[in-house]
Scaffold this motif. Structure first.
Motif, mmCIF file in Angstrom:
data_model
loop_
_atom_site.group_PDB
_atom_site.id
_atom_site.type_symbol
_atom_site.label_atom_id
_atom_site.label_comp_id
_atom_site.label_asym_id
_atom_site.label_seq_id
_atom_site.Cartn_x
_atom_site.Cartn_y
_atom_site.Cartn_z
ATOM 1 N N GLY A 58 0.203 4.733 -4.582
ATOM 2 C CA GLY A 58 1.199 3.932 -3.855
ATOM 3 C C GLY A 58 0.824 2.539 -3.469
ATOM 4 N N TRP A 68 5.996 7.131 2.552
ATOM 5 C CA TRP A 68 4.907 7.929 3.265
ATOM 6 C C TRP A 68 4.492 9.192 2.156
ATOM 7 C CZ3 TRP A 68 1.951 6.232 7.029
ATOM 8 C CH2 TRP A 68 2.632 4.916 7.478
ATOM 9 N N HIS A 115 0.851 -1.287 0.124
ATOM 10 C CA HIS A 115 -0.059 -0.064 -0.092
ATOM 11 C C HIS A 115 0.713 1.395 -0.077
ATOM 12 C CE1 HIS A 115 -3.842 -2.222 0.490
ATOM 13 N NE2 HIS A 115 -3.211 -2.863 1.627
ATOM 14 N N PHE A 116 2.222 1.162 0.305
ATOM 15 C CA PHE A 116 3.133 2.293 0.413
ATOM 16 C C PHE A 116 4.394 2.349 -0.626
ATOM 17 C CE2 PHE A 116 0.855 1.555 4.333
ATOM 18 C CZ PHE A 116 0.104 2.583 4.443
ATOM 19 N N THR A 125 2.856 9.411 -0.699
ATOM 20 C CA THR A 125 1.564 9.284 -1.059
ATOM 21 C C THR A 125 0.523 9.303 -0.138
ATOM 22 O OG1 THR A 125 1.549 7.058 -1.302
ATOM 23 C CG2 THR A 125 2.026 7.968 -3.171
ATOM 24 N N PRO A 126 0.598 8.591 1.175
ATOM 25 C CA PRO A 126 -0.601 9.083 2.294
ATOM 26 C C PRO A 126 -0.398 10.369 2.907
ATOM 27 C CG PRO A 126 1.378 7.566 2.935
ATOM 28 C CD PRO A 126 1.358 7.493 1.590
#
Length: 298
Positions: free
Chosen positions: A70, A11, A6-7, A13-14
């Motif tokens: 991401g 960090w 997910h990444f 993209t979050p």
């Protein structure tokens, strides 16, 4: 089962997705606050549309696809179906718009707030899973029902709180704090729903249709830039409270307020304290002109 990341880019993209959700939430709260102070139905509809686009289009939809930059699945490429992706945008904006229309008209009450939160929360959850359904990859998507249900509950609670904040919060510091909380809620719903996902790769790889998520980056950035600039311009161009004190809207145009303060009366002459001020009656109706005989010196 394929490995999911997910990444993929760390960090960044979050962090960007959270910034987008906070920015959209802040602008949406400001626009929503104008709904109840608007004097006409047209103005209320206009501010409701702007708030729906800010929250639904920027804080939710743009945030979702920024976070998806991401997202990666080992062993397969990921593409997105454009029509379904566009439909997810309409779902998000429409869900927020319906919720604002419910709570923004009439007296704010708990039943009205709950119904509005139900529509908005359902729109947020539907947008997320519609956006996921737009993915095209060499595998089959699966979801954990418990985590999906949890993500829907988060969406409903977050939407209800967001609508309540949009109708009650007015001051700048409170608006900023509310936007930060809404950003946490939106991102929490997104990553909770993403944690429910699993991918089972196909043995045979086929040709993938659609566009890569990087191809959505330019439209997302342009939509955010033009949307934010338009929202800020609309807020700056809106009349202030001082403007409304002397002007009123008539058929969508500013006109002098008939109920405004009455013009000052012209000053009256000071009274004659002695009563001896000369008053000329020459030329007044009913006053005869003097004859030549009266004016001849004797």
């Amino acid at each position: 089962m394929a490995e999911i990341n997910h990444f993929e880019y760390g960090w960044i993209t979050p962090a960007l997705s959270y910034a987008l959700s906070v920015l959209g939430s802040f602008l949406g709260l400001v626009c929503a606050g104008r709904i109840r102070t608007a004097s006409t139905a047209g103005q209320r509809a206009w501010w409701g549309l702007l708030a729906a686009w800010a929250i639904g289009g920027t804080a939710i939809w743009a945030m979702h696809f920024m976070a998806m930059l991401g997202f990666a699945v080992a062993g397969t490429r990921i593409r997105y179906d454009i029509p379904i992706t566009a439909a997810s945008t309409l779902i998000a904006v429409t869900g927020v718009g319906v919720g604002l229309a419910i709570v923004g008209t009439g007296r704010l009450s708990a039943p009205r707030l709950l119904v509005g939160g139900l529509f908005t929360g359902a729109g947020v959850a539907a947008m997320h899973y519609t956006g996921m359904a737009a993915m095209r990859l060499d595998g089959t998507l699966g979801y954990d029902p418990t985590r999906v249900a949890l993500s829907v509950v988060i969406a409903l609670v977050a939407a209800t709180v967001a609508l309540w904040l949009s109708m009650t919060v007015r001051r700048g510091l409170a608006l900023a704090a509310s936007a930060l909380v809404m950003g946490i809620a939106v991102n929490g719903m997104h990553f909770t729903g993403m944690s429910a996902l699993s991918v089972h790769l196909h043995e045979r790889r086929g040709e993938l249709t659609g566009t890569e998520v990087s191809g959505l980056l330019v439209p997302i950035v342009l939509a955010v830039i033009f949307g934010v600039v338009g929202l800020i311009y609309a807020l700056l161009a809106a009349p202030t409270d001082e403007d409304r004190a002397g002007f009123a809207y008539v058929d969508g145009r500013l006109a002098p307020d008939p109920a405004g303060p009455a013009p000052a009366a012209p000053p009256q002459p000071a009274p004659d304290p002695v009563g001896l001020r000369a008053r000329s009656t020459l030329g007044q109706p009913g006053t005869p002109f003097p004859s030549r005989r009266d004016t001849t010196p004797r």
